[in-house]
Design a protein around this motif. Structure first.
Motif, PDB file in Angstrom:
ATOM      1  N   TYR A 160      12.205  -0.209  -9.682  1.00 53.20           N
ATOM      2  CA  TYR A 160      10.786  -0.365 -10.005  1.00 53.20           C
ATOM      3  C   TYR A 160      10.456   0.290 -11.337  1.00 53.20           C
ATOM      4  O   TYR A 160       9.739  -0.279 -12.168  1.00 53.20           O
ATOM      5  N   LYS A 161      11.011   1.473 -11.575  1.00 50.27           N
ATOM      6  CA  LYS A 161      10.732   2.183 -12.823  1.00 50.27           C
ATOM      7  C   LYS A 161      11.247   1.396 -14.025  1.00 50.27           C
ATOM      8  O   LYS A 161      10.606   1.328 -15.066  1.00 50.27           O
ATOM      9  N   ARG A 162      12.412   0.768 -13.866  1.00 50.84           N
ATOM     10  CA  ARG A 162      12.956  -0.036 -14.960  1.00 50.84           C
ATOM     11  C   ARG A 162      12.098  -1.264 -15.222  1.00 50.84           C
ATOM     12  O   ARG A 162      11.839  -1.631 -16.361  1.00 50.84           O
TER      13      ARG A 162
ATOM     14  N   PHE B  22       1.034 -17.924  -6.495  1.00 50.94           N
ATOM     15  CA  PHE B  22      -0.275 -17.275  -6.539  1.00 50.94           C
ATOM     16  C   PHE B  22      -0.086 -15.782  -6.785  1.00 50.94           C
ATOM     17  O   PHE B  22       0.520 -15.083  -5.975  1.00 50.94           O
ATOM     18  N   LEU B  23      -0.603 -15.308  -7.902  1.00 52.04           N
ATOM     19  CA  LEU B  23      -0.470 -13.910  -8.295  1.00 52.04           C
ATOM     20  C   LEU B  23      -1.756 -13.175  -7.972  1.00 52.04           C
ATOM     21  O   LEU B  23      -2.845 -13.615  -8.355  1.00 52.04           O
ATOM     22  N   ARG B  24      -1.644 -12.047  -7.283  1.00 51.36           N
ATOM     23  CA  ARG B  24      -2.821 -11.240  -6.936  1.00 51.36           C
ATOM     24  C   ARG B  24      -2.890 -10.028  -7.853  1.00 51.36           C
ATOM     25  O   ARG B  24      -1.889  -9.317  -8.014  1.00 51.36           O
ATOM     26  N   ARG B  25      -4.056  -9.790  -8.434  1.00 55.89           N
ATOM     27  CA  ARG B  25      -4.293  -8.579  -9.231  1.00 55.89           C
ATOM     28  C   ARG B  25      -5.389  -7.781  -8.549  1.00 55.89           C
ATOM     29  O   ARG B  25      -6.500  -8.273  -8.349  1.00 55.89           O
ATOM     30  N   TYR B  26      -5.080  -6.541  -8.200  1.00 59.38           N
ATOM     31  CA  TYR B  26      -6.006  -5.697  -7.443  1.00 59.38           C
ATOM     32  C   TYR B  26      -6.816  -4.840  -8.417  1.00 59.38           C
ATOM     33  O   TYR B  26      -6.561  -3.654  -8.593  1.00 59.38           O
TER      34      TYR B  26
ATOM     35  N   LYS C 195      -0.405   8.087  -2.567  1.00 56.00           N
ATOM     36  CA  LYS C 195       0.291   7.392  -1.483  1.00 56.00           C
ATOM     37  C   LYS C 195      -0.255   5.977  -1.336  1.00 56.00           C
ATOM     38  O   LYS C 195       0.495   5.036  -1.013  1.00 56.00           O
ATOM     39  N   PHE C 196      -1.548   5.780  -1.569  1.00 55.27           N
ATOM     40  CA  PHE C 196      -2.162   4.473  -1.401  1.00 55.27           C
ATOM     41  C   PHE C 196      -1.706   3.512  -2.492  1.00 55.27           C
ATOM     42  O   PHE C 196      -1.559   2.314  -2.259  1.00 55.27           O
ATOM     43  N   THR C 197      -1.430   4.036  -3.698  1.00 57.91           N
ATOM     44  CA  THR C 197      -0.855   3.206  -4.742  1.00 57.91           C
ATOM     45  C   THR C 197       0.528   2.724  -4.341  1.00 57.91           C
ATOM     46  O   THR C 197       0.902   1.579  -4.584  1.00 57.91           O
ATOM     47  N   VAL C 198       1.312   3.605  -3.707  1.00 55.94           N
ATOM     48  CA  VAL C 198       2.641   3.217  -3.222  1.00 55.94           C
ATOM     49  C   VAL C 198       2.527   2.060  -2.236  1.00 55.94           C
ATOM     50  O   VAL C 198       3.259   1.067  -2.332  1.00 55.94           O
ATOM     51  N   TYR C 199       1.607   2.168  -1.275  1.00 58.85           N
ATOM     52  CA  TYR C 199       1.445   1.092  -0.300  1.00 58.85           C
ATOM     53  C   TYR C 199       0.999  -0.200  -0.969  1.00 58.85           C
ATOM     54  O   TYR C 199       1.407  -1.302  -0.553  1.00 58.85           O
ATOM     55  N   GLU C 200       0.155  -0.112  -2.003  1.00 54.78           N
ATOM     56  CA  GLU C 200      -0.265  -1.315  -2.719  1.00 54.78           C
ATOM     57  C   GLU C 200       0.924  -1.969  -3.416  1.00 54.78           C
ATOM     58  O   GLU C 200       1.070  -3.187  -3.417  1.00 54.78           O
ATOM     59  N   LEU C 201       1.786  -1.142  -4.034  1.00 56.89           N
ATOM     60  CA  LEU C 201       2.966  -1.685  -4.707  1.00 56.89           C
ATOM     61  C   LEU C 201       3.890  -2.377  -3.717  1.00 56.89           C
ATOM     62  O   LEU C 201       4.454  -3.437  -4.005  1.00 56.89           O
ATOM     63  N   ILE C 202       4.059  -1.774  -2.539  1.00 60.45           N
ATOM     64  CA  ILE C 202       4.893  -2.384  -1.498  1.00 60.45           C
ATOM     65  C   ILE C 202       4.273  -3.684  -1.027  1.00 60.45           C
ATOM     66  O   ILE C 202       4.959  -4.705  -0.874  1.00 60.45           O
ATOM     67  N   LYS C 203       2.960  -3.660  -0.804  1.00 60.36           N
ATOM     68  CA  LYS C 203       2.253  -4.854  -0.334  1.00 60.36           C
ATOM     69  C   LYS C 203       2.394  -5.999  -1.313  1.00 60.36           C
ATOM     70  O   LYS C 203       2.547  -7.170  -0.915  1.00 60.36           O
ATOM     71  N   ARG C 204       2.369  -5.701  -2.601  1.00 62.51           N
ATOM     72  CA  ARG C 204       2.444  -6.729  -3.630  1.00 62.51           C
ATOM     73  C   ARG C 204       3.873  -7.156  -3.936  1.00 62.51           C
ATOM     74  O   ARG C 204       4.103  -8.060  -4.727  1.00 62.51           O
TER      75      ARG C 204
END
Length: 319
Positions: free
Chosen positions: A51-53, A113-117, A20-29
């Motif tokens: 997103y999958k594509r 500005f690109l953020r990489r977590y 679930k936390f990965t999902v929130y990170e994807l949304i945040k980014r």
């Protein structure tokens, strides 16, 4: 899965087989489109398919770690990062970096500005390979009792760099409220009734743990859950808060977000920015240094709590 149905982050996590936390990170980014109904977050089925594509065959975890630069050829990555004034890649997971990026965006609205977590070692390797411009590190070297400089020298041979302090943070154990299992030292991780949850390899927390285990002559095989990994401090803290683990390692700031967690301080760490010396005179990096010294930025970081900014913006070393 129907494209006409909206899904909760938990349902999206089950569909994509990620946390679930990965999902929130994807949304945040901004990589996964979502919308709010009050405080509830929803994702349309069509956006999940989109997103999958866009992931182009990457696994969800690889997609989270990768930036758009990762699909470029090495020579194109270098050109994109260092010859163009249209984009800068900033690596690291702390919320302070999100605040720093926002301040930079205000000054340079034309720059992307690109953020990489990603963790410390992966960030330094990205800088070495020309895939990042600014990276963070909190890597403790037990031989010198020093943070970051020994690792930067080893991982970026022949590449002059500048190490600049961002903040100091306290690293320690997340435990359930009341700490009923009395977990206070590294050796307590080997108690037979203690379930540990670990950070991924390459993260600063993982390096600290493994070094402390080596010094204390503790076999990681004696730690229940050592091989169970999560990608962020938030995910570690949440797992302990939910009772799915008894202890995890992370920073104090994250523990402050959970009412049912206690924090056991262990190690004050230096969290630094690392950039190439050749970039230091460029306008974007001069602006970064100015922001670190500005009252508005420093007060904003102080306001969220959990950080020591006493050396913020100071050049720690040039390698």
């Amino acid at each position: 899965m129907s494209n006409d149905v909206s899904y909760t982050p938990e349902e999206v996590a089950n569909i994509l087989r990620i946390s679930k936390f990965t999902v929130y990170e994807l949304i945040k980014r901004g990589e996964l489109t979502a919308y709010h109904i009050g405080r509830k977050v929803r994702v349309e089925g069509a956006d999940i398919e989109s997103y999958k594509r866009k992931s182009k065959g990457l696994s969800p975890l690889e997609s989270l770690i990768a930036s758009p630069l990762d699909i470029l050829a090495p020579n194109e990555r270098s050109k994109h990062c260092f010859e163009s004034d249209e984009s800068l890649v900033i690596c690291g997971q702390d919320i302070v970096l999100d605040i720093l990026t926002r301040h930079l965006e205000k000054q340079f609205p034309q720059v992307h500005f690109l953020r990489r977590y990603i963790g410390s070692i992966d960030g330094l390797m990205a800088l070495y390979r020309g895939m990042a411009n600014v990276v963070t590190a909190h890597l403790w070297d037990s031989d010198t009792n020093e943070y970051n400089t020994p690792f930067v020298r080893r991982l970026l041979p022949g590449h002059p760099t500048c190490i600049i302090n961002l903040v100091y943070r306290m690293e320690g154990f997340y435990v359930a409220k009341g700490n009923l299992k009395n977990i206070t030292t590294w050796s307590d991780l080997t108690k037979p009734d203690v379930r540990f949850v670990n950070r991924e390899r390459g993260s600063g927390a993982r390096v600290l743990l493994d070094e402390q285990l080596r010094i204390s002559e503790i076999n990681h095989k004696d730690i229940l859950g050592y091989r169970e990994e999560e990608m962020t401090h938030l995910a570690i803290a949440s797992k302990v808060a939910r009772g799915e683990a008894d202890v995890g390692l992370g920073i104090e700031k994250v523990a402050m977000q959970f009412i049912n967690l206690d924090f056991i301080p262990l190690h004050k760490e230096r969290y630094d920015l690392v950039i190439r010396q050749e970039d230091l005179e460029r306008p974007h990096f001069q602006a970064l240094m100015s922001i670190l010294q500005s009252p508005s930025f420093r007060n904003e970081v102080l306001g969220i709590g959990g950080y020591d900014i006493s050396q913020m913006g100071q050049i720690i070393a040039k390698t």
